[in-house]
Motif scaffolding. Structure first.
Motif, short mmCIF file in Angstrom:
data_model
loop_
_atom_site.label_atom_id
_atom_site.label_comp_id
_atom_site.label_asym_id
_atom_site.label_seq_id
_atom_site.Cartn_x
_atom_site.Cartn_y
_atom_site.Cartn_z
N CYS A 16 -23.70 -1.46 11.76
CA CYS A 16 -22.71 -0.55 11.20
C CYS A 16 -21.70 -1.38 10.42
N ALA A 17 -21.44 -1.02 9.16
CA ALA A 17 -20.48 -1.76 8.35
C ALA A 17 -19.10 -1.13 8.46
N GLN A 18 -18.07 -1.90 8.09
CA GLN A 18 -16.70 -1.39 8.12
C GLN A 18 -16.04 -1.64 6.78
N GLU A 19 -15.23 -0.69 6.36
CA GLU A 19 -14.47 -0.79 5.11
C GLU A 19 -13.00 -0.71 5.47
N LEU A 20 -12.23 -1.69 5.03
CA LEU A 20 -10.80 -1.78 5.36
C LEU A 20 -9.95 -1.46 4.15
N ILE A 21 -9.13 -0.42 4.26
CA ILE A 21 -8.23 -0.04 3.17
C ILE A 21 -6.82 0.09 3.74
N PRO A 22 -5.94 -0.90 3.52
CA PRO A 22 -4.58 -0.82 4.05
C PRO A 22 -3.71 0.15 3.25
N LEU A 23 -2.90 0.91 3.95
CA LEU A 23 -1.91 1.79 3.32
C LEU A 23 -0.56 1.48 3.93
N ARG A 24 0.41 1.24 3.07
CA ARG A 24 1.75 0.94 3.58
C ARG A 24 2.80 1.40 2.58
N SER A 25 4.00 1.57 3.07
CA SER A 25 5.14 1.83 2.18
C SER A 25 5.69 0.52 1.67
N GLY A 26 6.29 0.58 0.47
CA GLY A 26 6.88 -0.63 -0.10
C GLY A 26 5.93 -1.41 -0.98
N ASN A 27 5.28 -0.72 -1.91
CA ASN A 27 4.34 -1.37 -2.82
C ASN A 27 5.07 -1.77 -4.09
N GLY A 28 5.75 -2.89 -4.01
CA GLY A 28 6.58 -3.35 -5.11
C GLY A 28 7.72 -4.21 -4.57
N THR A 29 8.79 -4.27 -5.33
CA THR A 29 9.93 -5.11 -4.99
C THR A 29 11.10 -4.27 -4.50
N ALA A 30 11.74 -4.72 -3.44
CA ALA A 30 12.93 -4.02 -2.94
C ALA A 30 13.96 -3.88 -4.05
N GLY A 31 14.51 -2.68 -4.18
CA GLY A 31 15.43 -2.39 -5.26
C GLY A 31 14.77 -1.71 -6.44
N GLY A 32 13.41 -1.68 -6.42
CA GLY A 32 12.64 -1.02 -7.47
C GLY A 32 11.93 0.21 -6.92
N THR A 33 10.91 0.65 -7.64
CA THR A 33 10.17 1.84 -7.22
C THR A 33 8.81 1.45 -6.65
N ASP A 34 8.28 2.31 -5.81
CA ASP A 34 6.98 2.08 -5.20
C ASP A 34 5.87 2.49 -6.19
N ALA A 35 4.94 1.58 -6.42
CA ALA A 35 3.88 1.82 -7.41
C ALA A 35 2.86 2.84 -6.93
N ASN A 36 2.80 3.11 -5.63
CA ASN A 36 1.75 3.98 -5.10
C ASN A 36 2.27 5.26 -4.44
N ILE A 37 3.55 5.37 -4.21
CA ILE A 37 4.09 6.51 -3.46
C ILE A 37 5.03 7.33 -4.33
N THR A 38 4.80 8.63 -4.34
CA THR A 38 5.70 9.56 -5.03
C THR A 38 6.35 10.46 -3.99
N VAL A 39 7.42 11.16 -4.39
CA VAL A 39 8.17 11.95 -3.41
C VAL A 39 8.73 13.21 -4.05
N LEU A 40 8.56 14.32 -3.33
CA LEU A 40 9.11 15.61 -3.73
C LEU A 40 10.27 15.94 -2.80
N GLN A 41 11.45 16.18 -3.38
CA GLN A 41 12.63 16.48 -2.58
C GLN A 41 12.70 17.97 -2.24
N GLY A 42 13.17 18.26 -1.02
CA GLY A 42 13.34 19.62 -0.54
C GLY A 42 14.77 20.10 -0.74
N PRO A 43 15.27 20.95 0.16
CA PRO A 43 14.65 21.31 1.45
C PRO A 43 13.50 22.30 1.31
#
Length: 231
Positions: A16-43
């Motif tokens: 059985c093979a395994q595929e590893l795909i990490p997902l995390r917050s903070g894809n970029g530099t602190a003080g900038g924007t995340d290259a992979n995460i978008t956000v919709l504001q509520g409420p």
């Protein structure tokens, strides 16, 4: 860690093979924007619609917050590289729905689970919406009620998301409920696993099977590689 298993991995195949795909917050530099995460504001006053999930994908990038800001916990035990994200560098904002894409290469999926660690300010989910969704399908029992989760790490282990994911493009959604509306609000998360891709031996075909049967099973295994996806 998101674990996806194909049907052949559940049978008596030699590999059985395994595929590893990490997902995390903070894809970029602190003080900038995340290259992979978008956000919709509520409420949000009602259960999320498919249109709202789609809007979250097309919304503004999440902001990466410098470590140590606003009294938030600095790192996660499973992934020190994960950083906090919020709707603004000021760390303030209303309840928000975060979206992050990931890709699956496994063609035939029979089982899928996800495990995720996080800090969150204030809560994940609320009485209307679960805190985690995959491909616009809410994952049951994914709300937090404990206090001070912005410094006390929490997590969910082996959540069953079988049938939620498919080969190709997929999306993970996290709903952060900032009860203060204008106070500090954000999330630091990781569904990463430090193990590298590996092959895991499973049971060999019973020795009393006819040789032709053993060869047939082995050929089928090679044609439809049993893959486990770890996130």
């Amino acid at each position: 860690m998101l674990r996806i298993t194909s049907v052949l991995c559940l049978l008596a195949f030699p590999l059985c093979a395994q595929e590893l795909i990490p997902l995390r917050s903070g894809n970029g530099t602190a003080g900038g924007t995340d290259a992979n995460i978008t956000v919709l504001q509520g409420p949000f006053a009602a259960p999320f619609t498919v249109a709202e999930y789609a809007t979250a994908v097309a919304s503004m990038p999440a902001e990466i917050i410098p470590s140590g800001s606003f009294g938030w916990g600095p790192t996660l035990s499973n992934d020190p590289a994960a950083l906090w994200v919020s709707t603004a560098q000021a760390g303030t904002g209303p309840p928000s729905l975060y979206a992050m894409p990931f890709s699956v290469t496994t063609a035939v999926i029979t089982q899928a689970t996800i495990s995720i660690n996080m800090h969150v300010d204030d809560f994940l989910g609320d009485v209307i919406n679960w805190g985690i969704a995959v491909n616009a399908v809410p994952v049951p029992n994914t709300t937090t009620t404990a206090g001070a989760t912005w410094v006390n790490e929490i997590g969910f282990s082996n959540l069953d998301i079988t049938g939620f994911v498919a080969a190709g493009a997929n999306y993970l959604y996290l709903y952060v409920n900032n009860t203060g509306v204008t106070g500090a609000g954000g999330i630091q998360f990781s569904a990463s696993n430090p193990r590298k891709n590996q092959t895991v031996p499973s049971k060999k075909p019973p020795p009393n099977l006819p040789r032709s049967k053993v060869e047939t099973e082995y050929e089928r295994q090679n044609q439809h590689r049993s893959v486990t996806l770890l996130l």
